[in-house]
Scaffold this active site. Structure first.
Site, PDB file in Angstrom:
ATOM      1  N   GLU A  83     -27.503  83.921  59.612  1.00  0.00           N
ATOM      2  CA  GLU A  83     -27.749  84.954  60.624  1.00  0.00           C
ATOM      3  C   GLU A  83     -28.451  86.181  60.035  1.00  0.00           C
ATOM      4  O   GLU A  83     -28.117  87.322  60.335  1.00  0.00           O
ATOM      5  CB  GLU A  83     -26.455  85.361  61.349  1.00  0.00           C
ATOM      6  CG  GLU A  83     -25.941  84.277  62.276  1.00  0.00           C
ATOM      7  CD  GLU A  83     -24.945  84.791  63.308  1.00  0.00           C
ATOM      8  OE1 GLU A  83     -24.886  86.012  63.559  1.00  0.00           O
ATOM      9  OE2 GLU A  83     -24.223  83.953  63.880  1.00  0.00           O
TER      10      GLU A  83
ATOM     11  N   HIS B 153     -26.735  76.790  59.263  1.00  0.00           N
ATOM     12  CA  HIS B 153     -25.920  77.385  60.319  1.00  0.00           C
ATOM     13  C   HIS B 153     -25.958  76.421  61.495  1.00  0.00           C
ATOM     14  O   HIS B 153     -26.974  76.289  62.172  1.00  0.00           O
ATOM     15  CB  HIS B 153     -26.484  78.746  60.713  1.00  0.00           C
ATOM     16  CG  HIS B 153     -25.620  79.488  61.689  1.00  0.00           C
ATOM     17  ND1 HIS B 153     -26.058  80.588  62.391  1.00  0.00           N
ATOM     18  CD2 HIS B 153     -24.346  79.283  62.098  1.00  0.00           C
ATOM     19  CE1 HIS B 153     -25.091  81.033  63.175  1.00  0.00           C
ATOM     20  NE2 HIS B 153     -24.041  80.249  63.020  1.00  0.00           N
TER      21      HIS B 153
ATOM     22  N   ASP C  21     -22.263  78.146  57.631  1.00  0.00           N
ATOM     23  CA  ASP C  21     -21.387  78.314  58.776  1.00  0.00           C
ATOM     24  C   ASP C  21     -21.574  77.067  59.633  1.00  0.00           C
ATOM     25  O   ASP C  21     -22.608  76.891  60.284  1.00  0.00           O
ATOM     26  CB  ASP C  21     -21.769  79.576  59.555  1.00  0.00           C
ATOM     27  CG  ASP C  21     -20.912  79.788  60.795  1.00  0.00           C
ATOM     28  OD1 ASP C  21     -20.115  78.885  61.133  1.00  0.00           O
ATOM     29  OD2 ASP C  21     -21.039  80.843  61.431  1.00  0.00           O
TER      30      ASP C  21
ATOM     31  N   ASN D 241     -19.534  76.153  62.092  1.00  0.00           N
ATOM     32  CA  ASN D 241     -18.928  76.325  63.426  1.00  0.00           C
ATOM     33  C   ASN D 241     -18.008  75.155  63.763  1.00  0.00           C
ATOM     34  O   ASN D 241     -17.976  74.678  64.905  1.00  0.00           O
ATOM     35  CB  ASN D 241     -20.019  76.493  64.490  1.00  0.00           C
ATOM     36  CG  ASN D 241     -20.488  77.927  64.587  1.00  0.00           C
ATOM     37  OD1 ASN D 241     -19.685  78.841  64.756  1.00  0.00           O
ATOM     38  ND2 ASN D 241     -21.788  78.145  64.447  1.00  0.00           N
TER      39      ASN D 241
END
Length: 558
Positions: free
Chosen positions: A304, A423, A461, A463
């Site tokens: 991000e 990500h 990440d 998620n």
């Protein structure tokens, strides 16, 4: 003629040390509109913009609430004063503020008493961030703040002779003459005024009325409480710290993975429980940089990272600390904002420890297009692409170590490592898409590993919580055909489940410590992991979710 249409600040609460950069919208003589600066050195048709900053200083000295730093204090905790707790911690704006904070605040008194008894815990260690320092047992009205010692905020202006007005006990001191201004400790508790005016190049006189904007009172920069990092070592992971605090044993290096929260997503809509100044990028970026640099990691994987922030901030700032930078921006099929605000994955490595060999970029949108072309009937392709195309990417970098493993088997052999930084899609309901993205990445890494026998680091990440299908695929190399998440597969991209495998011998960096069973820091570490998964209790903590989404996996056989 040149004119100013609008002036505003991204956050109206200024913080010491955080640069204020006003948004100034101007109209050019040809009627076009822009936010570009017009300095005296490059006037437009004989006119330029002049900026000034003022500190509005009242004769009445002001104390700031320790819980709500944008508010003026009306109460002081006498218990804090007696305990010699820093005076800034003792102020409150209202009786309700005082009452609500007491449960947490009394810990300050207890720690202060304990520090006196133990003769010398450091103050910073005791008190941590300013907004933990809230009010206490006894309090008094601050109706006459001038009588309270320690409230002077410094009145020496940058340009002492340049105050422009004194009216009703208020003085405006000029403190800056550029478009941006960084508040100092002298500004704490005071309102700032920004002034922008069009000036004639020949006469140096203002043309028309100046555009001005007032801020709230300047607040001190909160000091985040220090991390309580646990060092875990055993005979297989032996190392010693060098002069800069890094692990320096042969073949040993450190890795950091961190989703830093893109500024575009740090909105009051998503994080309404955070004050606006805490979400502002000028405040967050200095804390992020301090934390990232403080870890002294040899390899840093960030997610991000906004494109313009990578170019303008992270790459140049981390370069000063010896890091080389690589970046992969997300694709933009779904995104509809400015291309400069698209985020992506950034990987940094220390130039004195590694050199760059090769870079691969994974765009899951392209993989989605190939998948639908091969497997999905024409009538369903649009629906399939709408589900699969989410702009996520991965950045894969092959690095060569500049240090030696010093093992007999490694003499003269290049020490390579492949670092993947990704990500994965965030949408909770798209479980099939998350798993497909992770599987696609792992299959690509398999090819790289097979071609050159390179050990792997897979960071990011994901998620995905421990026990989810993507986590199972990463951690154990396969997904149980009966896993409940496989039931969500409207496109049939996960069938048969037997294909959801990989051959990379990956282990989670945190869960691997469960295999040690002993060693420095093991017991402390054990108390901070989930006993069922051996992963951290959380890597993500917000008002609505606390859990683990971020991981570092590595090749266990190397």
């Amino acid at each position: 003629m040149l004119s100013v249409l609008r002036v505003h600040l991204p956050s109206d609460i200024p913080i010491v040390g955080c640069e204020l950069s006003p948004y100034v919208l101007i109209r050019h003589p040809d009627k076009t509109v822009s936010t570009e600066d017009v300095p005296e050195s490059l006037p437009i048709e004989g006119h330029f913009l002049r900026y000034k900053w003022y500190r509005i200083q009242s004769d009445k000295k002001v104390a700031i609430c320790s819980v709500h730093p944008s508010e003026q204090a009306t109460l002081q905790c006498l218990g804090c004063v007696k305990a010699k707790i820093p005076v800034a911690k003792s102020y409150h704006c209202t009786p309700k503020c005082f009452s609500d904070a007491w449960q947490h605040h009394r810990v300050l008194h207890e720690r202060a008493a304990s520090a006196v008894n133990e003769n010398g815990n450091e103050e910073e260690d005791i008190y941590g961030r300013f907004n933990n320092g809230t009010s206490g047992v006894n309090n008094t009205s601050l109706s006459n703040l001038q009588a309270i010692p320690g409230l002077a905020n410094g009145t020496a202006p940058l340009y002492p002779a340049a105050f422009t007005q004194r009216n009703g006990g208020e003085t405006w001191f000029e403190v800056g003459r550029s478009k941006t201004y960084t508040p100092t400790a002298d500004d704490i508790g005071h309102v700032l005024k920004f002034e922008c005016v069009v000036v004639d190049s020949e006469t140096k006189s203002p043309v028309g009325h100046p555009n001005t904007i007032l801020t709230s009172r300047v607040i001190p920069a909160p000091s985040p409480s220090p991390r309580r990092l646990i060092s875990v070592t055993n005979v297989d992971v032996a190392g010693n710290l060098d002069l800069e605090g890094r692990l320096s044993s042969a073949g040993t290096f450190t890795v950091l993975s961190y989703n830093i929260l893109c500024d575009s997503y740090a909105t009051s809509d998503l994080y309404g429980y955070c004050p606006s100044w805490a979400l502002s990028w000028p405040y967050r970026r200095q804390n992020l940089l301090r934390e990232i640099v403080g870890y002294l990691a040899d390899i840093v994987c960030l997610q991000e990272v906004q494109s313009d922030h990578f170019e303008d901030f992270f790459a140049p700032e981390l370069d000063k600390h010896g890091y080389q930078a690589l970046f992969k921006r997300k694709t933009a099929e779904v995104f509809n904002g400015s291309i400069q605000t698209i985020d992506g994955c950034a990987t940094f490595f220390r130039r004195d420890r590694f050199s760059h060999v090769k870079k691969y970029e994974v765009e899951f949108n392209k993989a989605a297009q190939s998948l639908t072309d091969a497997l999905v009937p024409n009538a369903q392709k649009k629906t399939a692409l709408n589900r699969l195309v989410k702009d996520n990417v991965a950045l894969i970098v092959v690095l060569e170590a500049k240090f030696n493993n010093q093992g007999v088997d490694n003499l003269g052999k290049r020490q390579l490592v492949c670092v993947a930084n990704t990500h994965v899609n965030v949408q909770h309901e798209l479980k099939d898409v998350k798993l497909w993205q992770v599987h696609t990445l792992l299959k690509g890494l398999e090819k790289i590993a097979a071609s050159a026998d390179i050990p792997m680091l897979v960071c990011g990440d994901f998620n995905s919580v421990p026990g989810s299908a993507p986590h199972a695929l990463l951690a154990i190399g396969k997904v149980d055909p009966m896993h409940p998440e496989l039931a969500v597969d409207p496109l049939g991209i996960l069938r048969p489940a037997s294909k959801l495998t990989h051959t990379l011998p990956l282990v989670s960096a945190y869960s691997s410590f469960a295999r040690i069973g002993a060693g420095l820091g093991y017991e402390q570490q054990k108390r901070r992991v989930d006993p069922n998964t051996n992963e951290p209790l959380f890597t993500n903590c917000t008002r609505d979710f606390i859990g683990t989404l971020d991981y570092i996996f590595y090749s266990a056989d190397t």
